[in-house]
Scaffold this active site. Sequence first.
Site, PDB file in Angstrom:
ATOM      1  N   GLU A  48       0.812  -1.224   0.000  1.00 43.95           N
ATOM      2  CA  GLU A  48       0.000   0.000   0.000  1.00 43.95           C
ATOM      3  C   GLU A  48       0.842   1.269   0.000  1.00 43.95           C
ATOM      4  O   GLU A  48       0.312   2.366  -0.130  1.00 43.95           O
ATOM      5  CB  GLU A  48      -0.909   0.012   1.245  1.00 43.95           C
ATOM      6  CG  GLU A  48      -2.043  -0.987   1.215  1.00 43.95           C
ATOM      7  CD  GLU A  48      -1.672  -2.349   1.808  1.00 43.95           C
ATOM      8  OE1 GLU A  48      -0.470  -2.681   1.823  1.00 43.95           O
ATOM      9  OE2 GLU A  48      -2.589  -3.076   2.234  1.00 43.95           O
TER      10      GLU A  48
ATOM     11  N   LYS B 263      -0.462 -11.287  23.779  1.00 46.06           N
ATOM     12  CA  LYS B 263      -0.868 -10.663  25.037  1.00 46.06           C
ATOM     13  C   LYS B 263      -0.922 -11.729  26.110  1.00 46.06           C
ATOM     14  O   LYS B 263      -1.821 -12.562  26.125  1.00 46.06           O
ATOM     15  CB  LYS B 263      -2.206  -9.963  24.891  1.00 46.06           C
ATOM     16  CG  LYS B 263      -2.453  -9.008  26.038  1.00 46.06           C
ATOM     17  CD  LYS B 263      -3.490  -7.972  25.714  1.00 46.06           C
ATOM     18  CE  LYS B 263      -3.367  -6.816  26.704  1.00 46.06           C
ATOM     19  NZ  LYS B 263      -4.373  -5.795  26.489  1.00 46.06           N
TER      20      LYS B 263
END
Length: 542
Positions: free
Chosen positions: A331, A440
């Site tokens: 992108e 996490k």
Amino acid sequence: MQGLIQPYPLTTTAILEYGNRVFHHKRIITYLPDGTRHAYTFGEMYLRCKQLANALRNTLGVGRGDMVGTFAWNHGPHVELYYGVSGMGAVCHTINIRLSSNQIEYIINHSEDKVIFVDATLVPLLEKIANQLETVEHYVLINAPADFSTTLPNTLHYEDLLAEQPDEYDWPEIDENEACGMCYTSGTTGLPKGVLYSHRSTYLHALTIMTPNAGNLSSQDIALLVVPQFHVMAWGYPYVCVMAGADMVMPSSNLQPAALVDILQRERVTRANGVPTIWLGIYHELKKNPPAEKLALREYVVGGSALPKSLIAGFERDFGIRGVHAWGMTETSPLGTLSRIQSKHASLSDDEQLTIRAKQGIAFPGIELRVVSEDGTPVPRDGQTMGELQIRGAWVINAYFKTLNKESFTADGWFRTGDVSTIDEDSYMEIKDRTKDLIKSGGEWISSVALESALMAHPGVKEAAVVAIPDDKWVERPLASVVLLEGAGRVTPEDLMDFLSPNFVSYQIPRDFVFLKDVPKTSVGKFDKKEIRRRHAAGELV
Ligand code: AMP
């Protein structure tokens, strides 16, 4: 008040015309799939681009804005397609040959390619899906022998097509904001999405990559383009080299470490680009079979995934070759940042300098970065606080092809990269992870990239990929998939945990290790973490 300067359009044709005028003697050297070497000049390439533009218009009925697909390795004709297709006003859509058949089929139908230029060696991949391709009217075979047999319909041979065309062609006037090329994302999280580059973005990206703070290419250089032309336009190098007057060496499918080292030696290559896996392979090949003569290679630009500090250090120590770390995305054309040290860093120790160079680096002029926390406010520029990396600039996507994908952009127009990073007071950005790859554990974030880089610094480790796996107590915990170097001897999980312990706190250190022959890779050579997680969930990784 308007300035009084000519509105000179920044197009790929302006690059080509310049290269032909000034550097017509410079060379494009191709190592074909069978290993034979072919060399010709920018001047000859220029005339063939004009023959190609004639063929597209006269024989293939390609018009302004039509999509022309390429399914090919890096070589001279593929460079001609970059310039010939976009020069006549069509769009050069480079298709990633390493995607799955389903994805390739989706991409070709979605982009509505009218013609596909395909390497003879890659034809079998298209034969499998040709019946499902709705818009393709012709296939043009590159590097195919005259008696080549295929089930693809409506085929022509590239050389025959060019041979019957004049090498005179008046390029049409093109607005610099028109599309010149297209590339789809590799679709690791859902369907691939099309990114449509403009002439202007391509020109400005190339001009910038040429400069000393960036890729630093000049007419003194011989550049080896290892990054495939089907992956974000080989990072713009086919444009950069023509602008800079650097000889271009194209390896086609000769991408094995020994073949690349051979090409580096034979062509006296001075610059190169490639993903870390390529450089890791080359490093180990050079260690195994040291070249008789010092390589001419001065530096290589590396990006696409994180470059371990240990690899930069090893290349420099053992072979005197500098690794330059860059970051980007499909992108972002792709290059957005690059890491070089500056004069203010001269007094730092080698290790401190290496730490800076292992970061993804500073943004180029024309590109802005910001790192924001979950509530959208910028994080402190302390090199510690992590947040989402957002980017805007002269070669950053505005919308995906045929779909805006609103969630990829902020309300004030920045592109959300999906990368988690830090930024320091000198604007050096460091990628910590993809949002979805962060681990996490017990409420604390663990960077899989930091663990991978640290593990790959172990003398017995060749590759290491770390992913989150579910855990009853900690919600997630890290799992390390490790590939050992040949002849490394015995390396145990305990050895690796001890090795990590000086630099990581205990909860960050993986307790789970699997030893593999190879880490699965994506179509563009990155660790395929989705596949690792799948294999783990299926009980295949023990
Ligand atoms: P692609 O569009 O396939 O080139 O993938 C872009 C993604 O690759 C980025 O969003 C990053 O997550 C990752 N990436 C690219 N360069 C680097 C780098 N130097 N270090 C770490 N990750 C990188």
